[in-house]
Design an enzyme around this catalytic site. Sequence first.
Site, PDB file in Angstrom:
ATOM      1  N   GLU A 138      -7.480 -65.876   2.637  1.00 18.74           N
ATOM      2  CA  GLU A 138      -6.189 -66.219   3.241  1.00 18.74           C
ATOM      3  C   GLU A 138      -5.188 -66.794   2.242  1.00 18.74           C
ATOM      4  OE1 GLU A 138      -9.033 -66.956   4.898  1.00 18.74           O
ATOM      5  OE2 GLU A 138      -8.824 -65.805   6.744  1.00 18.74           O
TER       6      GLU A 138
ATOM      7  N   HIS B 105     -11.392 -73.073  16.259  1.00 18.70           N
ATOM      8  CA  HIS B 105     -10.711 -71.815  16.544  1.00 18.70           C
ATOM      9  C   HIS B 105      -9.652 -71.948  17.633  1.00 18.70           C
ATOM     10  CE1 HIS B 105     -13.874 -70.043  14.154  1.00 18.70           C
ATOM     11  NE2 HIS B 105     -13.295 -68.876  14.236  1.00 18.70           N
TER      12      HIS B 105
END
Lengths: 463, 351
Positions: A197, A266
């Site tokens: 990322e 998450h």
Amino acid sequence: MASELKMPALSPTMEEGTLAKWLVKEGDAIAAGDILAEIETDKATMEFEAVDEGVLLKILVPEGTDNVAVGSAIAVIGEEGEDTGGLSAAASAAPSEVEDVPGEGKDVGREESEAAITKIDMPKVAHVDANLPEGTTMKSTSVREALRDAMAEEMRADERVFVMGEEVAQYQGAYKVTQGLLDEFGDKRVIDTPITEYGFAGVGSGAAMGGLRPVIEFMTFNFAMQAIDHIINSAAKTNYMSGGQMRCPIVFRGPNGAASRVAAQHSQNYGPWYASVPGLVVISPYTAADAKGLLKAAIRSEDPVVFLENELLYGQSFDVPDVDDYVVPIGKARIAREGSDVTIVSYSIGVGVALEAAETLAGEGIDAEVIDLRTLRPLDTATVLASLAKTNRMVVVEEGWPVCSISSEIMAVAMEQGFDDLDAPVMRVTNADVPLPYAANLEKLALIKPAQVVEAAKAVSYR
Amino acid sequence: MARPAKKKAATGKTPPLGNKERPPEPKRYKAKKEELLDFYKQMLLIRRFEERAGQLYGLGLIGGFCHLYIGQEAVAVGLQSAMEVGKDSVITGYRDHGHMLAYGIDPKVIMAELTGREAGISRGKGGSMHMFSVEHGFYGGHGIVGAQVSLGTGLAFKHQYSGDGGVNLAYFGDGAANQGQVYESFNMAELWNLPIIYAIENNHYAMGTSVERSASEPDFYKRGESFQIPGIQVDGMDVLAVRGAAEVALEWTRSGEGPIILELKTYRYRGHSMSDPAKYRTREEVDSYKKERDPIDRIKADLEKAGVSEEDLKAIDKEIKDIMVEAAKFAEETPEPEAAELYTDVLVETY
């Protein structure tokens, strides 16, 4: 003893699927691990494996059947020659009641979320857009398709636009948002990255500085925390630090907020984080029409845009205007429901909660106006304040934490700029101030619910 | 049950990069007299600029962080003299003044940025660490250590995507070389065959931490090996050695071989920044570089061999001094930004 095979839940948010193909036929002997069928979810085609051994006595749902609900019986398995009489009566695509023994979980392997917000039966709303020409037809489109259409249209129009991220190309998108883009645009413009990322957020930012128009997908915004340095230090600050000389026209997009039963790491709403940064545009749509129109605007923008989607909304369908080039202006809130008694301000999935609450309130004689902020930065305070001036009461609804939030900001704006219009203190309905828990009952307790909004709206109305 | 310790394979040699072809060993660049003079001029300009910046900092005219490039001049000049302005791109970290000057960017607007003036290259809003010239293909000037490596990889992606034939030169130091995103970038650059030269300026100290104390593999040119990226170690105190390496690296990247790493062994004479007393190294160490390996002294010897007289060099010194006096005067006298500039350039568009 014969037992039913049930439609499995193959993703945390799956409610129903298509039974694409049976790979076994009635009378076949089955061993544990055999692949029985192919099932299409809204995200992917998955193989369904046998857990027990036995003989497939009867297929209850033929292949090619759409909208088979999770938990409904699709076949009967047992010992050879066994009578399936009692069980086959249950043959229908309707979901069978799954008995929920507390502590044991449902037989799909795990419990479903109990939170109302995770159900995909939010109120359907017509998309109101005064700028559309009379006679514009509408097309029912899911948020997922709307986002894909937006990218595809902008890629057709501008060679500089490309999509980069994990699983965006060959896999067709972890949440299928980029489905079909690789086929149409090829691997030069639809680029699978390694799991990296920080690196690809930097690569995207550099490419934008060099003049391209990257759309960088994060599989979820939770993973973008590894890349937040580039979003803020590289993308957001470049134009200012260079005295307007060097731009960074990039879109960082992906699902944000709580999904269903995926727990704290998450499930987080980054809206307030990014909206606090000057130099960024932050968009968080609710409807498919806004998802499409605002993503197109974001890709065309000369500024860096953080585009916060919501996984639970991907499968929801809304009317999208059937026009050639549907673009929604950035920085303008939308009145999702007109009303005169109380203003409910929200964004993203919270708008659905607010609208549901508004329906309940209407039944009790309170006419709520619901404002969908759509853009979190720059914030359309004018629309919020105009509504407040009309209703004199306000509730802010946010699927996210309360502290230093978008709701905090809206309340501050109401105090600073709308104080004289207030007949009651502004209230907010937010998630509980805790990391999102996994257990179904605790998750439900942590997430916003229409009933809380109803209660708050009544409180500010002194009802 | 205890197992006998495995004998460590005797290595000592750089393992070969699979079956991949390697670039040839660079040779010291054979510069023409004019080129030598040009390199001398540019290195001297950087040194005089940095000395002047140090003075202005002492006078309080420059604030915040100010990282000087004195001692490392041969790296910027050797590498960038081989690049094509307008076709290639350059990106670097916070020690950026020298890299800008080596690309022919006007010292006046750089110095005016250091003093925080409206006429500065970033309108006074960036300062020493954040300067850019898109016109020159110079993309900054980045204050976060290592960020420029991923950003530079993005610029290389752009060169490949648009097929403009350009190469990106991404500078970073021995300190940044330990950042994770450097390796994320190496991986993607090799995977996608991007035209990028990773130039690691190894000046031996990441602020106050020496390479010995911070790097498990102190030979930075080897850092690309597990990504199949070839690396070359270069004497960064010799502008002709650097230019020779630049030729090889450019040939490699332009011919579609993908990324390459150059480790430039260099030395900064001053502290990490103006506020660094540099107590982590000895005066003898600093002096040995200044006296024995100074890049400007070194090219003087080459110039002498090429028949350039002491007078000619003095004339150049005077020319550079005049440029610097003018730049410093400009940077002191030109006005600060208007108050209204506070709110400009936050976003490009109005929403």
